[in-house]
Motif scaffolding. Sequence first.
Motif, short mmCIF file in Angstrom:
data_model
loop_
_atom_site.label_atom_id
_atom_site.label_comp_id
_atom_site.label_asym_id
_atom_site.label_seq_id
_atom_site.Cartn_x
_atom_site.Cartn_y
_atom_site.Cartn_z
N ALA A 107 32.16 32.75 36.82
CA ALA A 107 32.61 31.68 37.71
C ALA A 107 32.60 32.22 39.13
O ALA A 107 33.09 33.33 39.39
CB ALA A 107 34.00 31.21 37.33
N ARG A 108 32.02 31.44 40.05
CA ARG A 108 31.97 31.81 41.46
C ARG A 108 32.58 30.68 42.29
O ARG A 108 32.36 29.51 41.99
CB ARG A 108 30.53 32.04 41.91
CG ARG A 108 29.86 33.22 41.25
CD ARG A 108 28.40 33.37 41.75
NE ARG A 108 27.71 34.37 40.98
CZ ARG A 108 27.06 34.13 39.84
NH1 ARG A 108 26.98 32.90 39.37
NH2 ARG A 108 26.47 35.11 39.19
N TYR A 109 33.29 31.07 43.32
CA TYR A 109 33.86 30.10 44.25
C TYR A 109 33.32 30.45 45.62
O TYR A 109 33.55 31.56 46.12
CB TYR A 109 35.39 30.18 44.20
CG TYR A 109 36.10 29.09 44.95
CD1 TYR A 109 36.02 27.76 44.53
CD2 TYR A 109 36.87 29.37 46.07
CE1 TYR A 109 36.69 26.76 45.20
CE2 TYR A 109 37.54 28.37 46.74
CZ TYR A 109 37.45 27.07 46.31
OH TYR A 109 38.12 26.07 46.98
N ASP A 110 32.55 29.56 46.19
CA ASP A 110 31.87 29.81 47.46
C ASP A 110 31.05 31.09 47.42
O ASP A 110 31.01 31.85 48.39
CB ASP A 110 32.86 29.83 48.63
CG ASP A 110 33.40 28.46 48.95
OD1 ASP A 110 32.78 27.45 48.53
OD2 ASP A 110 34.45 28.38 49.62
N GLY A 111 30.42 31.36 46.29
CA GLY A 111 29.54 32.51 46.15
C GLY A 111 30.19 33.80 45.70
O GLY A 111 29.51 34.73 45.30
N ALA A 112 31.51 33.86 45.77
CA ALA A 112 32.22 35.08 45.36
C ALA A 112 32.61 34.97 43.89
O ALA A 112 33.13 33.94 43.45
CB ALA A 112 33.47 35.27 46.21
N VAL A 113 32.38 36.04 43.14
CA VAL A 113 32.74 36.04 41.73
C VAL A 113 34.26 36.05 41.60
O VAL A 113 34.95 36.90 42.16
CB VAL A 113 32.15 37.28 41.00
CG1 VAL A 113 32.65 37.37 39.58
CG2 VAL A 113 30.63 37.23 41.03
N ILE A 114 34.77 35.05 40.87
CA ILE A 114 36.22 35.00 40.63
C ILE A 114 36.55 35.23 39.16
O ILE A 114 37.71 35.46 38.82
CB ILE A 114 36.84 33.68 41.12
CG1 ILE A 114 36.17 32.47 40.46
CG2 ILE A 114 36.76 33.59 42.64
CD1 ILE A 114 36.83 31.15 40.77
N TRP A 115 35.54 35.17 38.28
CA TRP A 115 35.75 35.51 36.87
C TRP A 115 34.43 35.95 36.28
O TRP A 115 33.41 35.29 36.46
CB TRP A 115 36.28 34.32 36.07
CG TRP A 115 36.74 34.78 34.72
CD1 TRP A 115 35.99 34.89 33.58
CD2 TRP A 115 38.02 35.25 34.38
NE1 TRP A 115 36.74 35.40 32.56
CE2 TRP A 115 38.00 35.62 33.02
CE3 TRP A 115 39.21 35.40 35.09
CZ2 TRP A 115 39.11 36.13 32.38
CZ3 TRP A 115 40.30 35.90 34.45
CH2 TRP A 115 40.26 36.26 33.11
N ASP A 116 34.46 37.06 35.56
CA ASP A 116 33.27 37.58 34.89
C ASP A 116 33.65 37.94 33.46
O ASP A 116 34.48 38.83 33.25
CB ASP A 116 32.72 38.79 35.64
CG ASP A 116 31.41 39.31 35.07
OD1 ASP A 116 30.98 38.84 34.00
OD2 ASP A 116 30.82 40.20 35.71
N TYR A 117 33.06 37.25 32.52
CA TYR A 117 33.31 37.48 31.09
C TYR A 117 33.08 38.94 30.71
O TYR A 117 33.84 39.52 29.96
CB TYR A 117 32.41 36.55 30.29
CG TYR A 117 32.44 36.74 28.79
CD1 TYR A 117 33.46 36.19 28.04
CD2 TYR A 117 31.43 37.43 28.14
CE1 TYR A 117 33.48 36.34 26.66
CE2 TYR A 117 31.44 37.59 26.77
CZ TYR A 117 32.47 37.05 26.03
OH TYR A 117 32.49 37.20 24.67
N ALA A 118 32.03 39.54 31.26
CA ALA A 118 31.69 40.92 30.92
C ALA A 118 32.79 41.89 31.38
O ALA A 118 33.11 42.84 30.66
CB ALA A 118 30.36 41.31 31.54
N SER A 119 33.36 41.65 32.53
CA SER A 119 34.42 42.53 33.04
C SER A 119 35.76 42.28 32.36
O SER A 119 36.48 43.21 32.03
CB SER A 119 34.61 42.33 34.55
OG SER A 119 33.44 42.66 35.23
N ALA A 120 36.08 40.99 32.18
CA ALA A 120 37.38 40.63 31.61
C ALA A 120 37.43 40.78 30.09
O ALA A 120 38.50 40.86 29.51
CB ALA A 120 37.73 39.19 32.00
#
Length: 92
Positions: free
Chosen positions: A52-65
Motif C-alpha cells: 500500500a502506498r500513499y502519495d507514492g510512499a510505502v505505508i504497508w508492505d506484506y513482505a516486511s510485515a
Amino acid sequence: MDEVRHRLEIEFCTKCRFQGRAFWLARELFDAMPELIREIVLVPSSGGVFVARYDGAVIWDYASARRFPEPKDVREAILAASGLPPTPRPHE
C-alpha cells in the motif's frame, strides 16, 4: 479552505489471488476516510507482492510485515502521513 485529498495505491499479486484482499481494503478505507483519499488505484502485479502506498510512499508492505494489513493499520499510516493525530483509542 480547500481539502487536500491524496492518492492511495494498492499493488497486489494476482497469481496469489490477493485481489479480494486489495478490493476489500480499498473499500474499507474509502468508506472510513473519503475526505483524505482523492483516488484509489489498484495495481495488479505478481511475485507475492501486497504493498500500500500513499502519495507514492510505502505505508504497508506484506513482505516486511509478514502479514496483511488490517484497515486500521493503513488508516493510521495515512493519518500519520497526512500529519493528523492517530485515531483515539476507546477507554477500557
